[in-house]
Design an enzyme around this catalytic site. Structure first.
Site, mmCIF file in Angstrom:
data_model
loop_
_atom_site.group_PDB
_atom_site.id
_atom_site.type_symbol
_atom_site.label_atom_id
_atom_site.label_comp_id
_atom_site.label_asym_id
_atom_site.label_seq_id
_atom_site.Cartn_x
_atom_site.Cartn_y
_atom_site.Cartn_z
ATOM 1 N N CYS A 120 49.691 12.614 50.240
ATOM 2 C CA CYS A 120 51.154 12.709 50.116
ATOM 3 C C CYS A 120 51.576 13.864 49.215
ATOM 4 O O CYS A 120 52.745 14.232 49.181
ATOM 5 C CB CYS A 120 51.721 11.423 49.548
ATOM 6 S SG CYS A 120 51.349 10.001 50.533
ATOM 7 N N HIS A 253 58.345 11.830 44.940
ATOM 8 C CA HIS A 253 57.755 11.313 46.174
ATOM 9 C C HIS A 253 58.332 9.929 46.462
ATOM 10 O O HIS A 253 58.440 9.090 45.575
ATOM 11 C CB HIS A 253 56.233 11.238 46.005
ATOM 12 C CG HIS A 253 55.538 10.604 47.159
ATOM 13 N ND1 HIS A 253 55.822 10.927 48.467
ATOM 14 C CD2 HIS A 253 54.565 9.650 47.221
ATOM 15 C CE1 HIS A 253 55.053 10.214 49.271
ATOM 16 N NE2 HIS A 253 54.285 9.436 48.540
ATOM 17 N N ASN A 283 57.770 5.503 53.170
ATOM 18 C CA ASN A 283 56.933 6.583 52.634
ATOM 19 C C ASN A 283 56.441 7.438 53.808
ATOM 20 O O ASN A 283 55.613 6.991 54.596
ATOM 21 C CB ASN A 283 55.761 5.945 51.877
ATOM 22 C CG ASN A 283 54.798 6.974 51.307
ATOM 23 O OD1 ASN A 283 54.861 8.149 51.620
ATOM 24 N ND2 ASN A 283 53.877 6.502 50.478
HETATM 25 N N1 ACO Z 1 54.891 -9.207 52.810
HETATM 26 C C1 ACO Z 1 54.721 -10.369 52.132
HETATM 27 N N2 ACO Z 1 53.783 -10.541 51.201
HETATM 28 C C2 ACO Z 1 52.966 -9.500 50.962
HETATM 29 C C3 ACO Z 1 53.075 -8.281 51.629
HETATM 30 C C4 ACO Z 1 54.081 -8.164 52.590
HETATM 31 N N3 ACO Z 1 54.291 -7.021 53.282
HETATM 32 N N4 ACO Z 1 52.131 -7.437 51.152
HETATM 33 C C5 ACO Z 1 51.446 -8.107 50.213
HETATM 34 N N5 ACO Z 1 51.944 -9.359 50.102
HETATM 35 C C6 ACO Z 1 51.524 -10.424 49.219
HETATM 36 C C7 ACO Z 1 50.108 -10.245 48.736
HETATM 37 O O1 ACO Z 1 49.196 -10.760 49.684
HETATM 38 C C8 ACO Z 1 50.133 -11.068 47.461
HETATM 39 O O2 ACO Z 1 49.968 -12.417 47.803
HETATM 40 P P1 ACO Z 1 49.037 -13.369 46.891
HETATM 41 O O3 ACO Z 1 49.698 -13.341 45.525
HETATM 42 O O4 ACO Z 1 49.119 -14.662 47.599
HETATM 43 O O5 ACO Z 1 47.692 -12.725 46.911
HETATM 44 C C9 ACO Z 1 51.558 -10.896 46.937
HETATM 45 O O6 ACO Z 1 52.316 -10.407 48.043
HETATM 46 C C10 ACO Z 1 51.666 -9.917 45.792
HETATM 47 O O7 ACO Z 1 50.891 -8.770 46.106
HETATM 48 P P2 ACO Z 1 50.846 -7.527 45.143
HETATM 49 O O8 ACO Z 1 49.910 -6.532 45.731
HETATM 50 O O9 ACO Z 1 50.613 -7.991 43.753
HETATM 51 O O10 ACO Z 1 52.341 -7.037 45.249
HETATM 52 P P3 ACO Z 1 53.004 -5.858 44.466
HETATM 53 O O11 ACO Z 1 54.199 -6.339 43.745
HETATM 54 O O12 ACO Z 1 51.969 -5.075 43.704
HETATM 55 O O13 ACO Z 1 53.523 -4.924 45.636
HETATM 56 C C11 ACO Z 1 52.919 -2.949 46.827
HETATM 57 C C12 ACO Z 1 52.612 -4.419 46.589
HETATM 58 C C13 ACO Z 1 54.350 -2.820 47.340
HETATM 59 C C14 ACO Z 1 51.957 -2.410 47.861
HETATM 60 C C15 ACO Z 1 52.780 -2.185 45.488
HETATM 61 O O14 ACO Z 1 51.534 -2.481 44.922
HETATM 62 C C16 ACO Z 1 52.902 -0.718 45.656
HETATM 63 O O15 ACO Z 1 53.949 -0.194 45.965
HETATM 64 N N6 ACO Z 1 51.809 0.045 45.416
HETATM 65 C C17 ACO Z 1 51.823 1.467 45.539
HETATM 66 C C18 ACO Z 1 51.756 1.803 46.980
HETATM 67 C C19 ACO Z 1 51.990 3.241 47.216
HETATM 68 O O16 ACO Z 1 52.833 3.840 46.634
HETATM 69 N N7 ACO Z 1 51.182 3.766 48.121
HETATM 70 C C20 ACO Z 1 51.265 5.063 48.585
HETATM 71 C C21 ACO Z 1 51.236 6.074 47.470
HETATM 72 S S1 ACO Z 1 50.429 7.501 47.894
HETATM 73 C C22 ACO Z 1 51.010 7.902 49.289
HETATM 74 O O17 ACO Z 1 52.192 8.062 49.360
HETATM 75 C C23 ACO Z 1 50.128 8.008 50.481
#
Ligand code: ACO
Length: 332
Positions: A120, A253, A283
């Protein structure tokens, strides 16, 4: 790598354009494919909808209209371009490069053309390369494209990645200027975190059971993103001798609204100076920053003299910032 544009010719952005696919996919639609909800996605990411390419649409189909618009805005033709860099992780194919395909379609017969892979952050890396070539006098006009069709490499059964990404592309024309333009760049990479966001089986490394879909450790990437967005921007501002208060437009970003909010708060940038479109596009990987720039231009925020700070981060893991004194008046 960090550097200030002290030596060499001043280089600026002379035109920009963008393109997203027509198809809007809402959070509710995604909840038909995976166990998720509009509420969860909006609360955790700020994303309401994203654009998804049609089956026949490849990256060059999005990049070409974006590039044509950027050329038109710069008042030049394809034949005037002597360098094309396309930042992407989803080129039309491994080779020929999407940049070479674009050069052909644009009639850029004198252009060097290649793709660049930095996740990215690719658009930031490509801007820095284009800047370097122009500042050194090796090229006169560069077309820098950032874009991805991430929907092609997503696992449509994996809710943890599917809901985050969308497709889109943006393009800018770089030209030398009398004054203003880029002030500096900060770019970095930490391969030790590479497996937190990767596409195993997509190259020459053989994997037992490759499914060739994006795999991500969301929590680790979240921690990395919140740290580097702030650090990279602070380092570059300090090196350029610019105060945060002087930044008129901040283009981070567009990965997740929570990450953007965190960086904005930590940097101390007023929210009205931040460009946000993650709610509409998700994204878009390498397309994220040029799409956000195009939005800022469309709403009249990019004025001649505006100080614009861009910071990206992504697979690699990589990060990068650029600081530019905008030289072109927005045509609103
Ligand atoms: N819908 C419902 N529940 C979900 C989903 C979904 N789409 N995705 C995950 N969950 C659940 C998980 O399974 C977890 O359940 P559990 O507690 O029973 O295990 C719960 O939600 C919490 O999961 P977390 O991973 O702790 O959730 P978090 O608040 O961290 O959010 C997210 C997840 C949005 C992916 C976050 O970690 C994030 O934004 N990370 C960065 C991602 C990113 O920016 N990636 C790209 C950057 S680089 C690039 O651009 C290529």
């Amino acid at each position: 790598m960090i550097g200030v544009a002290r030596e060499g010719l001043p280089v600026t952005i002379a035109g920009l354009g963008c393109r997203v696919p027509d198809r809007v996919v809402t959070n509710d639609e995604l909840s038909q494919y995976v166990d998720t909800s509009d509420e969860w996605i909006r609360e955790r990411t700020g994303i309401r909808e994203r654009r998804i390419a049609a089956p026949e649409e490849a990256l060059s189909d999005l990049a070409l209209p974006a590039a044509r618009k950027a050329l038109e805005r710069a008042g030049i033709e394809g034949a005037d371009i002597d360098l094309i860099i396309v930042a992407t992780v989803t080129p039309d194919m491994a080779f020929p490069s999407t940049a070479a395909i674009l050069a052909d379609r644009l009639g850029a017969v004198d252009a060097a053309a290649y793709d660049l892979s930095a996740g990215c952050t690719g658009f930031m890396y490509a801007l820095a390369q284009g800047y370097g070539m122009l500042a050194a006098g090796l090229a006169k006009r560069a077309l820098v494209v950032g874009g991805d069709v991430l929907s092609r490499i997503l696992d449509w059964t994996d809710r943890s990645t599917l809901v985050l990404f969308g497709d889109g592309a943006g393009a800018v024309v770089l030209e030398t200027a009398d004054s203003g333009g880029f002030l500096g760049f900060e770019l970095g990479a930490d391969g030790s975190g590479g497996e937190n966001l990767w596409l195993p089986g997509s190259g020459s490394r053989i994997f037992e059971d490759p499914d060739r879909h994006v795999k991500m450790n969301g929590r680790e990437v979240f921690k990395f993103a919140t740290r580097v967005l702030v650090q990279s921007a602070e380092d570059l501002l300090e090196r350029c001798g610019v105060a945060v208060a002087d930044v008129d437009v901040y283009v981070p970003h567009q990965a997740n609204l929570r990450i953007i909010d965190h960086a904005t708060r930590k940097l101390g940038i007023p929210s009205e100076r931040v460009v946000i479109n993650v709610d509409r596009y998700g994204n878009t990987s390498s397309g994220s920053i040029p799409l956000a720039l195009a939005d800022a231009e469309a709403d009249g925020r990019l004025r001649a003299g505006s100080l614009v700070l861009m910071t990206g981060m992504g697979a690699g893991l990589t990060w990068g910032s650029a600081l530019i004194r905008w030289t072109k008046e927005t045509a609103v």
